[in-house]
Design an enzyme around this catalytic site. Structure first.
Site, short mmCIF file in Angstrom:
data_model
loop_
_atom_site.label_atom_id
_atom_site.label_comp_id
_atom_site.label_asym_id
_atom_site.label_seq_id
_atom_site.Cartn_x
_atom_site.Cartn_y
_atom_site.Cartn_z
N CYS A 187 -15.58 4.32 6.30
CA CYS A 187 -16.68 4.55 7.23
C CYS A 187 -18.00 4.29 6.53
CB CYS A 187 -16.65 6.00 7.70
SG CYS A 187 -16.90 7.13 6.35
N CYS A 197 -18.85 6.50 3.48
CA CYS A 197 -18.30 6.06 2.19
C CYS A 197 -19.21 5.01 1.59
CB CYS A 197 -16.92 5.44 2.37
SG CYS A 197 -15.74 6.50 3.18
N ASP A 234 17.12 -1.49 6.30
CA ASP A 234 17.58 -1.06 4.98
C ASP A 234 17.21 0.42 4.90
OD1 ASP A 234 18.18 -1.14 2.17
OD2 ASP A 234 16.02 -1.13 1.85
N ASP A 289 12.95 -3.62 2.08
CA ASP A 289 11.90 -3.64 1.06
C ASP A 289 12.38 -4.07 -0.32
OD1 ASP A 289 13.38 -1.32 0.45
OD2 ASP A 289 11.65 -0.52 -0.62
N ASP A 304 16.97 -7.25 -0.76
CA ASP A 304 16.88 -7.54 0.67
C ASP A 304 16.28 -8.91 0.95
OD1 ASP A 304 17.90 -5.10 1.57
OD2 ASP A 304 15.96 -4.13 1.26
#
Lengths: 731, 59
Positions: free
Chosen positions: A33, A36, A439, A624, A628
């Site tokens: 935002c 920040c 997975d 992940d 895979d």
């Protein structure tokens, strides 16, 4: 980081602006935002010798400039950490800079085209309205239009001309070829007509066409650029550093780009390895779940191969680097982006294919129109003018906007719900999915460990154990610290390698470590007998108080509801995991997945996916691990969490952010909606041509009709595309 | 109607001024952070000096 000896060396990223000023780009996590932005800029500007600190809120990046030689880059990172932001030096990849340049060029072209459109419209409206206008005035207006439009079209048309030229040189036709022919003919004819003092000129239609098309291209480019910036930030924020030996005793934390094959790096407990290499010293246990999916730890000793992504659990290792860092991450990221750039949407390709049919069809129609009019007894001049009007009005303007506009809007909406697109045609492929294979480890479960029995431990004890755990690097202890939300470490804590940590609080000795170390074996055995899947860590205070924390990989918080929602939409859900059967059964029961297999090898996963595909299923694979990656590539479309192994992320068509599984559902919803809209838009674009062509062939086209028809259809298609912002649940 | 000989080029020139303005804003990087720019407009130009740090800041 821990050791005070360790110096961080970020000089690799510092650039010189001039003789006095140095410049550093940082990717900053957590900037969300304006508050920040102000906090960071003020916080850093307050440091002496900082000449400039500017946050880019769109890219979540920070540019700092300071007087050379006065400050160390690591100080900025520490300062940002004090302010509550994690930052990491950033080096934009070549491809990202190219994207930014291209986006700027398109915006310049759009500006030029829009300027010309507006000013020519001012002249054209006068010509259309002024029926009593003298011929001299009309000619004057036409000449002025030519003066404005010709140079502007030559400049703003560049993206189309180069693309069409490239296609023609490769002996193919794309959408830009008919566009270029249409625009060039319209301009040429208008010029000839102007010279001959004719009534109609089509300068306005030609430049307006370019303006609309450029708007579409620019939006498309902007979306790609944004995705690329986020991917670049994530690469930087993964904090790819290594602790490298400079001589026998001196170690420095260096960016991964500065590590070369043959270097020796130090791998501490709790650190994730960022290189591929071989252990040359030390013993430890390794968590390779990111690579193999197996949650049991593997032993590592001298000679063991380690891969980037491996988590070191217990001991300190020295690793000789085998593959240069470039070989692991950076090259993959850039290849990923390269693929994203080249892979064009199936439907865009369809549109290109359509234009391959469309161009000859339209050109034949124009030719027939001309011959028809001549046969009918019209003059050659009138016949040619009518034929060219056919070409102008059939220029595939709406067709060119129909699909990119929807893709841009849908990709933007998906981006906001945490999905990044890696390949251009993933939207269409996701839309057709009827089976999703998940997975387990790291995909349905969170990548980090979590304490599961926090409720059975008093809050005060939990808090204290968390603070004590901050001193340890063991991943199980780190999970306790994270779960307790501990911020302030205890003072004077001693770590006993392989056993645990101890310190003193309020006159009592406190210990956190293995059950044997804390004398809590019986309690630990009780927990382990109930659930053999958990890891345990014990805590003791004095000699009487004993507690045991059970730690395990926890399912993503919304996993069950997302799976249920997917099944409700008629999507079959399966789970294939490399993990042991009890763990997989437990997860499948909790999530309501009836089809699952445990202990599956990568080859078996591919076999299962191929089998489903043979049955005519459209399979989405969500995974992940590095194991895979082949099955991700085998599936119709694939998705990975952002925590995934680099290889998987590079292979996946979509990447999702955050701890929740809901982006998977969002991707399906938005894609289905987008697909419907693309079909509608194609229908609208074709419908428009079906209506407009007879008018043109009949010789009734005036520049006014051409302008209205063209902009009308473009606006219609754009407005329809905007509906892709909202996923249509159920409609 | 002779007035048009001046008015029309004048209108075009105004348009051209707009285009040059746009190109200048593009070149000076004003489109690089549209999200941030929206907020910067409402920040105070001269932030209240945070107490503490070293050395007075020079503008």
């Amino acid at each position: 980081m821990t050791a005070t000896l360790l110096t961080r060396d970020f000089s690799h990223y510092v650039k010189d602006v001039d003789a006095q000023i140095a410049h550093l780009d940082l990717a900053v996590e957590g900037v969300s935002c304006a508050g920040c932005m102000a906090k960071i800029e003020r916080g850093l500007s307050a440091m002496p010798d900082v000449t400039r600190a500017r946050v880019n809120l769109t890219d979540r990046r920070l540019a700092i400039e300071w007087k050379k030689g006065t400050l160390d880059p690591a100080q900025f990172i520490d300062r940002l950490a004090e302010l509550g932001y994690k930052a990491y030096p950033f080096e934009p990849v070549r491809a990202e800079l190219d994207e930014a340049d291209r986006s700027k060029f398109l915006l310049t072209c759009l500006g030029v085209a829009a300027f010309a459109s507006m000013n020519v419209m001012m002249l054209s409206v006068a010509v259309w309205a002024g029926s009593d206008m003298t011929q001299d005035t009309r000619d004057f207006f036409h000449w002025l239009s030519a003066l404005v439009v010709l140079p502007c079209a030559a400049y703003a048309g560049q993206p189309f001309f180069t693309s069409a030229f490239r296609a023609l040189r490769a002996r193919s036709v794309n959408m830009d070829v008919p566009i270029c022919i249409g625009v060039t003919l319209a301009l040429a004819m208008s010029l000839v007509e102007t010279v001959n003092h004719a009534e109609h000129a089509y300068f306005d239609a030609a430049i307006m066409l370019l303006t609309f098309l450029l708007a579409g291209r620019f939006l498309d480019q902007k979306m790609r650029q944004r995705t690329r910036a986020v991917a670049g930030n994530l690469a930087a924020l993964k904090a790819e550093t290594a602790t490298k030996f400079f001589g026998a005793d001196e170690i420095r934390e260096v960016p991964i780009a500065a590590v070369e094959p043959g270097d020796i790096v130090l791998l501490r407990p709790g650190q994730r390895c960022s290189v591929d290499g071989e252990v040359i010293e030390g013993r430890s246990e390794l968590d390779q779940s990111l690579i193999t999916g197996e949650t049991l730890h593997a032993q590592a000793e001298r000679g063991t191969q380690v891969y980037a992504g491996t988590l070191n659990i217990s001991g300190t290792l020295r690793v000789r680097v085998a593959a240069a860092a470039e070989g692991t991450l950076l090259s993959e990221i850039s290849r990923l982006l390269e693929n994203a750039l080249q892979a064009r949407s199936h439907y865009v390709r369809l549109a290109d294919r359509a234009s391959r049919l469309y161009a000859p069809l339209v050109h034949a129609a124009a030719l027939l129109t001309m011959l028809g009019w001549v046969a009918w007894g019209a003059s050659w001049h009138d016949a040619i003018v009518t034929a060219i009007a056919v070409l102008i009005i059939t220029c595939p303007c709406a067709l060119g906007l129909a699909i990119p506009a929807v893709q841009t809007v849908a990709a933007g909406a998906m981006f906001r719900s945490g999905v990044l697109l890696n390949s251009g045609d993933s939207i269409e492929r996701v839309a057709g999915v009827d089976t999703i294979v998940f997975d387990k480890t790291g995909t349905l479960t969170l990548p980090e460990l979590d304490v599961v029995n926090a409720g059975s431990v008093p809050a005060e004890v939990f808090n204290l154990a968390g603070r004590l755990a901050l001193a340890s690097h063991h991943p199980v202890a780190a999970a306790v610290a994270r779960a307790a939300g501990a911020k302030s470490p205890l003072a004077e804590v001693v770590e006993e390698p392989g056993q645990g940590v101890r310190g003193f609080v309020g006159g009592h000795e406190v210990k956190l470590g293995s059950p044997a170390y804390c004398h809590a074996e019986s309690l630990a055995n009780e927990i382990l007998s109930q659930d053999p899947e958990v890891s345990v860590v014990a805590f003791s205070r004095g000699s009487s108080e004993h507690y045991v924390f059970a730690v395990r990989q926890r399912l993503r918080p919304d996993a069950a509801s997302v799976i249920a929602a997917l099944q409700k939409q008629g999507i079959a859900v399966e789970m294939l995991s490399g993990d042991r059967e009890p763990a997989v059964r437990h997860a499948a029961d909790a999530l309501g997945i009836s089809v699952w297999r445990a202990g599956v090898k990568p080859a078996d996963k591919i076999a299962r996916i191929e089998e489903l595909k043979r049955q005519g299923r459209k399979v989405m694979m969500v995974g992940d691990g590095m194991n895979d990656a082949p099955s991700l590539a085998a599936a119709t479309v694939s998705m990975s969490p952002i925590s995934a192994a680099h290889l998987s992320q590079a292979t996946a068509d979509l990447v999702f952010l955050g701890n929740e599984l809901s982006p998977v559902l969002a991707a399906v919803d938005y894609s289905r909606k987008a697909m419907r809209l693309m079909r509608q838009n194609l229908g609208l674009a074709i419908g428009y041509n079906v209506l407009a062509v007879p008018i043109a062939i009949a010789g009734l086209t005036t520049p006014l009709i051409a302008a209205i028809a063209m902009s009308g259809s473009s606006v219609l298609v754009m407005l329809n595309a905007i509906r892709a912002r909202h996923a249509g649940q159920g409609d | 109607m002779e007035v048009m000989v001046f008015l029309v080029p004048l209108a075009l020139c105004l348009g051209l001024v707009g285009l040059v303005g746009f190109l200048w804003s593009l070149r000076s990087g004003q489109y690089e952070d549209l999200d941030g720019a929206a907020w910067r407009a409402i920040f105070d130009d001269d932030p209240p000096q945070a107490p503490a740090p070293v050395a007075p800041r020079k503008e």
